[in-house]
Design a protein around this motif. Sequence first.
Motif, mmCIF file in Angstrom:
data_model
loop_
_atom_site.group_PDB
_atom_site.id
_atom_site.type_symbol
_atom_site.label_atom_id
_atom_site.label_comp_id
_atom_site.label_asym_id
_atom_site.label_seq_id
_atom_site.Cartn_x
_atom_site.Cartn_y
_atom_site.Cartn_z
ATOM 1 N N ASP A 1 0.814 -1.218 0.000
ATOM 2 C CA ASP A 1 0.000 0.000 0.000
ATOM 3 C C ASP A 1 0.848 1.269 0.000
ATOM 4 N N ASN A 2 2.127 1.151 -0.455
ATOM 5 C CA ASN A 2 2.997 2.330 -0.423
ATOM 6 C C ASN A 2 3.704 2.533 -1.759
ATOM 7 N N GLU B 1 1.860 6.374 -0.423
ATOM 8 C CA GLU B 1 0.553 6.614 0.194
ATOM 9 C C GLU B 1 0.561 6.264 1.686
ATOM 10 N N TRP C 1 2.673 8.793 3.803
ATOM 11 C CA TRP C 1 2.058 10.102 4.056
ATOM 12 C C TRP C 1 0.789 9.973 4.883
ATOM 13 N N ALA C 2 0.092 8.855 4.734
ATOM 14 C CA ALA C 2 -1.090 8.635 5.571
ATOM 15 C C ALA C 2 -0.686 8.518 7.045
#
Lengths: 134, 134
Positions: free
Chosen positions: A78-79, A83, A86-87
């Motif tokens: 998921d990166n 993403e 920063w999440a």
Amino acid sequence: MHLDHATLRTADLEGTRSFLERVLDLRPGYRPPFDFPGYWLYAGDAPIVHLIPGSGAAVGRAGEMLDHVAFRMDDTGDNQNGEAYWAMRAKLEGLAIPYSTMDLPDLGERRLFIRTPPSAGGGAILLELVFREG
Amino acid sequence: MHLDHATLRTADLEGTRSFLERVLDLRPGYRPPFDFPGYWLYAGDAPIVHLIPGSGAAVGRAGEMLDHVAFRMDDTGDNQNGEAYWAMRAKLEGLAIPYSTMDLPDLGERRLFIRTPPSAGGGAILLELVFREG
């Protein structure tokens, strides 16, 4: 061989558990019937963090010790474009949890360092969050 | 999410590296060009233990700290009947490294606890080795 779990000794079992639930989405689960209190905190079906009681006294951080443990945060893919990284930064800022950063561009990694909540009279435990892109 | 690495702070970088090479078959490998000495020790292609310099001072073990990290030793399926567990006990005895045991039969696990070599004037860092049968 791989790392199985890290055991944190803390005077604030509830506060540390709550912190790890909120920040890392770890969840308490089965723990063998030891004769002292504590928690096993799970990521999925793996109890990767154990909490055991301590005095809460501050520890001299230059001494012979485990300085920190690091969690790999991107293993669900998921990166791809940062993403997840920063999440997490936005999440920490929303929770008013201070962090510092370390970029390792030759590894394609960005890292965050946070500390568990300081217990009464005590220090705090350093944790690292590792995100790899692509 | 899983554990990425554990960072040990030690006054005895060479002795701790040698200890982890002999006991856990970890190997030094690529490390980014930090401005302080140290090692990244690999299990296969994963740098699961980092060593950084410290004063070697003893740390009060009741305080707010990482008590220990645990390594899962049986992930190559080599402990179906406890072979890896008993081989490690024999290895530790051959190396004259003291250990203590913890059996968790409800998990099908046996565990060993060892300590890194004490540095000059310092303490030692607790490590746990986890073996699951079947």
